[in-house]
Enzyme design. Structure first.
Site, mmCIF file in Angstrom:
data_model
loop_
_atom_site.group_PDB
_atom_site.id
_atom_site.type_symbol
_atom_site.label_atom_id
_atom_site.label_comp_id
_atom_site.label_asym_id
_atom_site.label_seq_id
_atom_site.Cartn_x
_atom_site.Cartn_y
_atom_site.Cartn_z
ATOM 1 N N GLY A 157 44.876 17.742 8.867
ATOM 2 C CA GLY A 157 44.937 16.850 10.024
ATOM 3 C C GLY A 157 45.413 15.469 9.632
ATOM 4 O O GLY A 157 46.238 14.860 10.324
ATOM 5 N N TYR A 158 44.907 14.970 8.525
ATOM 6 C CA TYR A 158 45.309 13.650 8.041
ATOM 7 C C TYR A 158 46.794 13.637 7.685
ATOM 8 O O TYR A 158 47.527 12.718 8.057
ATOM 9 C CB TYR A 158 44.458 13.278 6.826
ATOM 10 C CG TYR A 158 44.711 11.904 6.281
ATOM 11 C CD1 TYR A 158 44.095 10.787 6.831
ATOM 12 C CD2 TYR A 158 45.567 11.708 5.193
ATOM 13 C CE1 TYR A 158 44.327 9.506 6.339
ATOM 14 C CE2 TYR A 158 45.797 10.437 4.691
ATOM 15 C CZ TYR A 158 45.170 9.343 5.254
ATOM 16 O OH TYR A 158 45.401 8.083 4.756
#
Length: 253
Positions: A157-158
């Protein structure tokens, strides 16, 4: 204009999100040392270290507590800041990282990271970019990442969010450069902040990281003073749509 004068931020007001600790705190203090008043924002109640450091430079500090992942809070914050200030510099810095292997990465992690690291970054950038265009110009600085360019491990996600933020730097820069708003990014390397605590406490990961960094150490928030003042000042008026690595040489390897 003399060279040193190009770096002066006297008479400017900077909005710095995630200003309470780490890179955001270091960049807020640097901008104040260069002459800017600071409007700070974060989700925490205790912002005293940043406030005291900014005010020690003789500059004004105003704080807004906001959860930028909450859309209603976010817009209320933006409207309040715009009604009270002319923002000349935006440091779009606030973000989070949530670690779990991709095959086990839950929707909840993904949704929270994207909401804070991408959705809010877009909205804040768009709204204050519009504000700067109306006021004749400004500087926007996004906090990108090495993972704007690499895949990373256990942080899908990052990585997705920071890859997209790099795209926003270019997209906004393309549209707004001709309107007097320069949009750039800073890509930090491995910095000793809360976000990297887990890595620094893992002896094997920490060693493998340090072995690749040519300068041989973890970065610190003070390493970002020069870069952020440069990108916020007249010294960078012909720099637009660029991402500056501050990584000790990591990406050169």
């Amino acid at each position: 204009m003399q060279t040193l004068d190009l770096f002066s931020l006297s008479g400017k007001t900077a909005l710095v999100t995630g200003c309470d600790t780490g890179l955001g705190q270091g960049m807020a203090i640097a901008l104040a040392e260069a002459g800017a008043d600071i409007v700070g924002a974060s989700i925490v109640d205790d912002y005293s270290v940043t406030k005291n450091a900014v005010e020690a430079t003789g500059r004004r500090f105003t704080y807004h507590k906001v959860d930028i992942g909450n859309r209603e809070e976010l817009y209320a914050f933006i409207n309040k800041v715009k009604s009270e200030n002319r923002i000349d510099i935006l440091v779009n810095n606030a973000g989070i990282i949530m670690r779990k292997p991709a095959a086990e990465h839950p929707d909840e992690y993904w949704d929270k990271v994207i909401a804070i690291n991408l959705d809010a970054q877009f909205i804040i950038g768009r709204e204050f970019g519009k504000h700067m265009i109306e006021n004749g110009g400004g500087k926007i600085i996004f906090t990108c990442s090495l993972l704007s360019f690499q895949g990373g491990i256990n942080v899908p996600g990052y990585t997705a969010s920071k890859s997209a933020v790099a795209g926003l730097v270019r997209a906004f820069g393309n549209e707004w450069g001709s309107k007097g708003v320069c949009v750039n990014g800073i890509a930090p390397g491995y910095i000793a902040t809360n976000n990297t605590q887990a890595l620094r406490e893992d002896p094997e990961r920490s060693k493998s990281i340090l072995d690749r960094i040519p300068v041989g150490r973890w970065g610190v928030p003070a390493d970002f003073k020069g870069p952020v003042v440069f990108l916020a000042s007249a010294a960078s008026d012909y720099v637009n749509g660029a991402i500056l690595f501050v990584d000790g040489g990591w990406m050169a390897r």
